[in-house]
Design an enzyme around this catalytic site. Structure first.
Site, PDB file in Angstrom:
ATOM      1  N   SER A  59       0.685  -1.307  -0.011  1.00 53.86           N
ATOM      2  CA  SER A  59      -0.099  -0.041   0.063  1.00 53.86           C
ATOM      3  C   SER A  59       0.776   1.103   0.183  1.00 53.86           C
ATOM      4  CB  SER A  59      -0.976   0.041   1.360  1.00 53.86           C
ATOM      5  OG  SER A  59      -1.772   1.348   1.473  1.00 53.86           O
ATOM      6  N   LYS A  77      -4.563  -6.496   3.347  1.00 49.77           N
ATOM      7  CA  LYS A  77      -4.504  -5.537   2.371  1.00 49.77           C
ATOM      8  C   LYS A  77      -6.046  -5.005   1.874  1.00 49.77           C
ATOM      9  CE  LYS A  77      -2.827  -2.295  -0.654  1.00 49.77           C
ATOM     10  NZ  LYS A  77      -3.475  -2.418  -1.765  1.00 49.77           N
ATOM     11  N   HIS A 129      -7.596  -3.112   4.524  1.00 41.97           N
ATOM     12  CA  HIS A 129      -6.992  -1.735   4.412  1.00 41.97           C
ATOM     13  C   HIS A 129      -7.808  -0.989   3.349  1.00 41.97           C
ATOM     14  CE1 HIS A 129      -4.201   1.086   2.293  1.00 41.97           C
ATOM     15  NE2 HIS A 129      -3.757   1.320   3.507  1.00 41.97           N
ATOM     16  N   ASN A 130      -8.040  -1.496   2.394  1.00 43.67           N
ATOM     17  CA  ASN A 130      -8.671  -0.904   1.305  1.00 43.67           C
ATOM     18  C   ASN A 130     -10.147  -0.353   1.466  1.00 43.67           C
ATOM     19  OD1 ASN A 130      -6.180  -1.166   0.227  1.00 43.67           O
ATOM     20  ND2 ASN A 130      -6.822  -1.669  -2.040  1.00 43.67           N
ATOM     21  N   GLU A 165      -9.985   2.251   3.689  1.00 37.35           N
ATOM     22  CA  GLU A 165      -9.707   3.313   2.869  1.00 37.35           C
ATOM     23  C   GLU A 165     -10.875   3.874   2.000  1.00 37.35           C
ATOM     24  OE1 GLU A 165      -7.692   3.605  -1.472  1.00 37.35           O
ATOM     25  OE2 GLU A 165      -6.550   2.761   0.077  1.00 37.35           O
TER      26      GLU A 165
END
Length: 471
Positions: free
Chosen positions: A129, A183, A186-187, A190
């Protein structure tokens, strides 16, 4: 010479990651399916060319790496990864490591790991990232796979990762798909973070009648406090930027239609699969899908009328917007970490939640100052503990939830859409409600389907005295 590591795929991310590796002193072989791109990359690498071995064939590329070979794939997720693995397999030797550093679905990573078992080849799924700048100067790196395989490439990964107060933002998180799952979440966080910022922007623009130039210093000021984060920082910068052609704020000439590549949607799907609610993330994914319906939205505006500025602007209300954004952000992070905790149990990854918070403090898109608070909180709490129950966040939510409530109410009254903020508020209110309303739902289910229900005064499964009812 032979390279220490190889990389396939010289798109923006791959090229920048290769330069990062070379700059940190590691010899790297590179290959791209389009040979011209390899040549251009090498010619423009400047002084770093002495650390780079450009290869024109896949056979030359494999031979250019010192065994046992670690090879990073920075290519489009999905079938291209499987195709590249099939091409590499007959050329590789035992103990060579294939590292998928793209935005892969973690289920594909698990499948690929199982496929390669018994072949002698190792597989790592690695979340990266930070975008192109992070790839070039230091990303946050989330690694999944056999720990022994990670240890072999750890020196390179620690060197190229972002640094936060001297600590590299890179960690091994668990077996097979653990890195790519983290990940994905995480997105998802986000998505929620960006959507809530956009909703606050919408209230300022359409409710308060503020211009981009007026909003920019507000976000810049917020970035000096507890909202200090990469996304709030760049929001201020975007709002303050003028279009070179028209002289207008560039945000005013950008089409209001946002794309998505899949990871945000995956995070919402996986939260549903494991039964852990992530309502702010789901709302953010839905909002992007709605943004794509540009023609339909324009037609609906004609049918129903346009929202006019109707919220009184004051320093006090701007303060409430700041606190509301903080409260929404806390709820979104709480949901994301709860999903990771649930998946950790389901997939037996034993995800190190404090370490995840630490490696997100620099390099990645959702880096923010309160990730340190999250890391500290999980150091003293069970991994199953929802962040909303951690004392530091209980205190923050007690301070900010009133502002979130007022902002959502004013936005609803004014006809301003705030799907992520309102979802965050509803999640918070349901989470803190000791006796909810699902008892009625259970009664309904038993009425029409004899699904049974539990009672509050005795154990076991029970049915209501409904009798036979005609539908």
């Amino acid at each position: 010479m032979q390279a220490e590591i190889g990389l396939i795929g010289l798109g923006t991310m791959g090229a920048n990651l290769a330069l990062n590796i070379a700059e940190k002193g590691h010899d790297i072989a590179v290959f791209n399916r389009t040979t011209a791109k390899t040549g251009t990359f090498f010619e423009t690498a400047g002084d770093l060319r002495e650390k780079i071995l450009p290869c024109t064939t896949i056979e030359e590329f494999v031979q250019a790496i010192r065994p046992p070979r670690p090879i990073i794939l920075m290519i489009m997720a999905g079938d291209p990864v499987d195709e590249q693995i099939d091409i590499l397999r007959p050329l590789l030797s035992r103990e060579d490591i294939i590292i998928d550093a793209g935005n892969a679905n973690f289920r594909d990573t698990i499948r690929r790991t199982l496929t390669l078992e018994g072949t002698g080849l190792q597989f790592i799924g690695m979340g990266v990232s930070g975008g192109e700048v992070g790839a070039r100067h230091g990303p946050s790196i989330m690694v999944g796979g056999a720990e022994a395989s990670y240890k072999r490439v750890e020196p390179v990964l620690l060197d190229i990762a972002a640094q936060y107060e001297g600590d590299p933002c890179c960690a091994w998180l668990g077996e097979n798909g653990a890195g790519h799952f983290v990940k994905t979440i995480h997105n998802g966080i986000e998505y929620a973070d960006m959507q809530m910022i956009a909703e606050i922007y919408g209230i300022m623009r359409d409710g308060l009648g503020m211009s981009a130039k007026q909003m920019a210093p507000v976000f810049a000021k917020w970035n000096q406090g507890r909202l200090d984060s990469y996304l709030v920082d760049i929001t201020a910068r975007v709002l303050d930027t003028e279009d070179a052609e028209t002289g207008q704020p560039i945000v005013d000439i950008i089409l209001d239609r946002a794309g998505q590549k899949g990871t945000g949607r995956w995070s919402a799907i996986e939260s549903q699969q494991i039964g852990v609610p992530a309502t702010a993330i789901e709302a953010a994914v839905a909002a992007r899908s709605l943004s794509a319906l540009k023609a339909e939205r324009e037609a609906a505006e004609q049918a129903y009328g346009r929202t006019s500025p109707s919220v009184e602007r004051s320093d006090a209300f701007l303060r409430e917007l700041e606190l509301a954004l903080l409260a929404g952000k806390i709820a979104a992070y709480a949901q994301g970490f709860a999903v990771m905790s649930g998946a950790s149990q389901d997939y037996r990854w034993n995800l190190p939640l404090p370490e995840i918070a630490r490696i997100w403090r620099a390099g990645c898109i959702i880096r923010s100052q309160f990730l340190t608070t999250i890391a500290t909180a999980y150091d003293g709490a069970s991994a199953e503990t929802n962040l909303l129950m951690v004392p530091a966040f209980v205190e923050m939510m007690q301070e900010t939830q009133g502002a979130l409530r007022k902002v959502v109410a004013r936005a609803a009254t004014a006809g301003l859409p705030v799907p992520a903020l309102s979802s965050a508020l509803s999640y918070f209110d349901m989470y803190r409600q000791g006796r909810g309303t699902a008892n009625l739902i259970q009664g309904q289910r038993d009425f029409f389907g004899a699904h049974s229900f539990e009672r509050i005064d005795k154990p076991g499964a029970h049915h209501g005295p409904w009798g036979i009812t005609q539908l």
